[in-house]
Motif scaffolding. Structure first.
Motif, PDB file in Angstrom:
ATOM      1  N   ASN A 127      45.090  47.142  33.354  1.00  0.00           N
ATOM      2  CA  ASN A 127      45.993  46.026  33.118  1.00  0.00           C
ATOM      3  C   ASN A 127      46.775  45.770  34.400  1.00  0.00           C
ATOM      4  OD1 ASN A 127      45.269  45.824  30.383  1.00  0.00           O
ATOM      5  ND2 ASN A 127      46.778  47.376  29.808  1.00  0.00           N
ATOM      6  N   LYS A 128      47.101  44.503  34.650  1.00  0.00           N
ATOM      7  CA  LYS A 128      47.825  44.152  35.869  1.00  0.00           C
ATOM      8  C   LYS A 128      49.114  44.959  35.947  1.00  0.00           C
ATOM      9  CE  LYS A 128      48.187  40.171  38.818  1.00  0.00           C
ATOM     10  NZ  LYS A 128      47.891  38.729  38.911  1.00  0.00           N
ATOM     11  N   GLY A 129      49.342  45.579  37.093  1.00  0.00           N
ATOM     12  CA  GLY A 129      50.520  46.422  37.266  1.00  0.00           C
ATOM     13  C   GLY A 129      50.212  47.905  37.180  1.00  0.00           C
ATOM     14  N   ASN A 130      49.029  48.259  36.627  1.00  0.00           N
ATOM     15  CA  ASN A 130      48.640  49.671  36.575  1.00  0.00           C
ATOM     16  C   ASN A 130      48.473  50.243  37.972  1.00  0.00           C
ATOM     17  OD1 ASN A 130      46.386  49.545  33.666  1.00  0.00           O
ATOM     18  ND2 ASN A 130      48.605  49.688  33.768  1.00  0.00           N
ATOM     19  N   THR A 131      48.756  51.513  38.122  1.00  0.00           N
ATOM     20  CA  THR A 131      48.457  52.213  39.375  1.00  0.00           C
ATOM     21  C   THR A 131      46.943  52.333  39.507  1.00  0.00           C
ATOM     22  OG1 THR A 131      50.502  53.483  39.205  1.00  0.00           O
ATOM     23  CG2 THR A 131      48.792  54.358  40.666  1.00  0.00           C
TER      24      THR A 131
ATOM     25  N   SER B 249      30.824  34.079  34.510  1.00  0.00           N
ATOM     26  CA  SER B 249      30.850  34.963  35.687  1.00  0.00           C
ATOM     27  C   SER B 249      31.981  34.653  36.658  1.00  0.00           C
ATOM     28  CB  SER B 249      29.500  34.944  36.423  1.00  0.00           C
ATOM     29  OG  SER B 249      28.478  35.456  35.590  1.00  0.00           O
ATOM     30  N   PHE B 250      32.985  33.899  36.241  1.00  0.00           N
ATOM     31  CA  PHE B 250      34.153  33.688  37.102  1.00  0.00           C
ATOM     32  C   PHE B 250      34.890  35.016  37.278  1.00  0.00           C
ATOM     33  CE2 PHE B 250      33.766  29.216  35.600  1.00  0.00           C
ATOM     34  CZ  PHE B 250      33.743  28.599  36.834  1.00  0.00           C
ATOM     35  N   GLY B 251      35.219  35.327  38.540  1.00  0.00           N
ATOM     36  CA  GLY B 251      36.019  36.512  38.825  1.00  0.00           C
ATOM     37  C   GLY B 251      35.265  37.818  38.849  1.00  0.00           C
ATOM     38  N   ILE B 252      33.934  37.782  38.716  1.00  0.00           N
ATOM     39  CA  ILE B 252      33.143  39.022  38.705  1.00  0.00           C
ATOM     40  C   ILE B 252      32.671  39.363  40.111  1.00  0.00           C
ATOM     41  CG2 ILE B 252      31.043  40.129  37.864  1.00  0.00           C
ATOM     42  CD1 ILE B 252      31.248  38.627  35.323  1.00  0.00           C
TER      43      ILE B 252
ATOM     44  N   GLU C 118      39.896  44.764  46.667  1.00  0.00           N
ATOM     45  CA  GLU C 118      39.694  43.324  46.865  1.00  0.00           C
ATOM     46  C   GLU C 118      39.048  42.698  45.626  1.00  0.00           C
ATOM     47  OE1 GLU C 118      36.949  40.378  49.651  1.00  0.00           O
ATOM     48  OE2 GLU C 118      37.354  42.426  50.326  1.00  0.00           O
ATOM     49  N   ALA C 119      38.055  43.373  45.062  1.00  0.00           N
ATOM     50  CA  ALA C 119      37.379  42.874  43.863  1.00  0.00           C
ATOM     51  C   ALA C 119      38.322  42.850  42.665  1.00  0.00           C
ATOM     52  CB  ALA C 119      36.160  43.738  43.563  1.00  0.00           C
ATOM     53  N   ILE C 120      39.183  43.839  42.574  1.00  0.00           N
ATOM     54  CA  ILE C 120      40.162  43.887  41.477  1.00  0.00           C
ATOM     55  C   ILE C 120      41.108  42.699  41.567  1.00  0.00           C
ATOM     56  CG2 ILE C 120      42.188  45.168  40.649  1.00  0.00           C
ATOM     57  CD1 ILE C 120      40.567  47.763  41.266  1.00  0.00           C
ATOM     58  N   GLU C 121      41.548  42.356  42.781  1.00  0.00           N
ATOM     59  CA  GLU C 121      42.436  41.203  42.956  1.00  0.00           C
ATOM     60  C   GLU C 121      41.743  39.894  42.574  1.00  0.00           C
ATOM     61  OE1 GLU C 121      45.713  41.155  43.476  1.00  0.00           O
ATOM     62  OE2 GLU C 121      45.434  43.317  43.212  1.00  0.00           O
TER      63      GLU C 121
ATOM     64  N   TYR D  26      41.772  39.726  38.844  1.00  0.00           N
ATOM     65  CA  TYR D  26      43.120  39.459  38.323  1.00  0.00           C
ATOM     66  C   TYR D  26      43.509  37.983  38.436  1.00  0.00           C
ATOM     67  CZ  TYR D  26      44.698  44.287  37.474  1.00  0.00           C
ATOM     68  OH  TYR D  26      44.878  45.563  36.968  1.00  0.00           O
ATOM     69  N   LYS D  27      42.830  37.229  39.270  1.00  0.00           N
ATOM     70  CA  LYS D  27      43.102  35.787  39.345  1.00  0.00           C
ATOM     71  C   LYS D  27      42.665  35.071  38.079  1.00  0.00           C
ATOM     72  CE  LYS D  27      42.846  35.486  44.404  1.00  0.00           C
ATOM     73  NZ  LYS D  27      42.059  34.990  45.555  1.00  0.00           N
ATOM     74  N   GLU D  28      41.722  35.667  37.338  1.00  0.00           N
ATOM     75  CA  GLU D  28      41.214  35.083  36.100  1.00  0.00           C
ATOM     76  C   GLU D  28      41.884  35.663  34.860  1.00  0.00           C
ATOM     77  OE1 GLU D  28      38.953  32.602  35.640  1.00  0.00           O
ATOM     78  OE2 GLU D  28      38.762  32.312  37.795  1.00  0.00           O
ATOM     79  N   ASP D  29      42.355  36.913  34.955  1.00  0.00           N
ATOM     80  CA  ASP D  29      42.874  37.583  33.761  1.00  0.00           C
ATOM     81  C   ASP D  29      43.772  38.741  34.171  1.00  0.00           C
ATOM     82  OD1 ASP D  29      43.208  38.224  31.081  1.00  0.00           O
ATOM     83  OD2 ASP D  29      41.313  39.304  30.909  1.00  0.00           O
ATOM     84  N   SER D  30      44.738  39.069  33.326  1.00  0.00           N
ATOM     85  CA  SER D  30      45.640  40.193  33.604  1.00  0.00           C
ATOM     86  C   SER D  30      45.052  41.521  33.136  1.00  0.00           C
ATOM     87  CB  SER D  30      46.997  39.965  32.926  1.00  0.00           C
ATOM     88  OG  SER D  30      46.839  39.872  31.520  1.00  0.00           O
ATOM     89  N   GLU D  31      43.902  41.463  32.453  1.00  0.00           N
ATOM     90  CA  GLU D  31      43.179  42.661  32.036  1.00  0.00           C
ATOM     91  C   GLU D  31      41.802  42.642  32.694  1.00  0.00           C
ATOM     92  OE1 GLU D  31      42.833  42.298  27.834  1.00  0.00           O
ATOM     93  OE2 GLU D  31      44.947  42.681  27.447  1.00  0.00           O
TER      94      GLU D  31
END
Length: 324
Positions: free
Chosen positions: A138-142, A166-169, A180-183, A186-191
């Motif tokens: 989840n966004k904000g997790n370490t 496939s947006f954000g994959i 970088e891939a995680i960011e 996160y542009k598409e979803d907070s999870e």
């Protein structure tokens, strides 16, 4: 007497243009002798009926009606062609349920559940449906990239938990590229969901209600020119979609059986298209789409065509299933 059908399209996600294309195809192929079809654009800037001249008429959200030349139009059924929010995640379907308006999708809870990849996998795991190893964030997790790699290995896939097309994959080959891939996700979803790479043949299979029976459509093999079945591969011709799939009869039986089981376990109805990877002949579940692409070139219509079901028949069946 003709039934009034609202075809909802657009939505609030990155899939707006794709959804409008699907909705227009539904409008084109609906039987004009049985239905008056109305293209309803559900957009962040407003809800509108769009006529053949592209003139817009606002939708009254209190009862989902449209006023045209001092005549109030209400709808007998809604055909859901919204990919992503608020159609595929069930939000707008709960609204229709409150209004007592029938629609072509599964109940809103099933739609919300299957739109959430993490929750879908959690349920299917209890039914021994094979899937990739996964990590949820989840966004904000370490973020401990070494721990993630230890759990899922490399390469791995980083995906938004609630998104489609496939947006954000991203497919990640090196630990240094993981953040970088995680960011991007996160542009598409907070999870987000990070999954192990499965080596094998990718297939897609539609399961629908047809003539009041759960029907598994012919299977499609996905051969992407890119590193995986990404947006370009899906929508810009960078893949081969081979129907029927070039798999053995034993593999076909396994895919058909597991696809029907997943549809039943999740208590689905209406349209669905699920993706699997065949690993050593065993189907591993990837995800389910409950508002799949509905253009002439889309996978589910290809499968229906292979089964001898035209687009007009496919769309008519979806509506009649709800009206009967």
């Amino acid at each position: 007497m003709k039934k009034n059908i609202a075809i909802i399209m657009g939505g609030y996600s990155s899939e707006v243009a794709i959804s409008i294309k699907s909705g227009n195809v539904v409008h084109k192929h609906l039987n004009k002798e049985k239905y008056n079809s109305y293209r309803i654009h559900i957009l962040k800037e407003g809800w509108f009926y769009v006529d053949e001249n592209e003139t817009k008429f606002p939708v009254n959200k209190h009862d989902f009606s449209v006023e045209i030349e001092n005549s109030k139009i209400t709808f007998d059924c809604v055909f859901n062609a919204i990919h992503g929010a608020p159609g595929e995640n069930g939000v707008i379907l709960a609204y229709f349920d409150l209004l007592g308006i029938k629609h072509t999708s599964a109940p809103f809870y099933q739609m919300a559940l299957t739109f959430n990849k993490r929750d879908t996998l959690s349920i299917l795991k209890k039914y021994n449906i094979p899937a990739a190893k996964s990590v949820y964030l989840n966004k904000g997790n370490t973020i401990d990239t070494s721990d993630i790699v230890e759990k899922v290995g490399l390469p791995c896939f980083v995906k938004p938990n609630n998104a489609g097309s496939s947006f954000g994959i991203s497919k990640v080959h090196e630990e240094e590229k993981l953040l970088e891939a995680i960011e991007v996700a996160y542009k598409e979803d907070s999870e987000i969901l990070i999954e192990s790479f499965l080596e094998g043949t990718e297939v897609s299979v539609g399961v629908i209600e047809y003539n009041n029976e759960i029907t598994v459509l012919p299977i499609t093999e996905i051969v992407s020119e890119n590193d995986f079945f990404d947006y370009e591969a899906k929508y810009e011709g960078k893949s081969q979609e081979i129907t029927p799939a070039r798999i053995s009869s034993e593999e076909e039986d396994k895919v058909r059986a597991i696809a029907k089981k997943v549809y039943t376990v999740l208590n689905m109805n209406g349209f669905s298209r699920s993706e699997y990877i065949l690993v050593n002949g065993e189907p591993h579940f990837l995800e389910m789409n409950t508002v799949p692409g509905l253009t002439e070139e889309s996978i589910l219509p290809q499968q229906a065509n292979e089964a001898g079901i035209s687009l007009a028949e496919l769309f008519d069946n979806a509506i009649q299933t709800q009206l009967n």
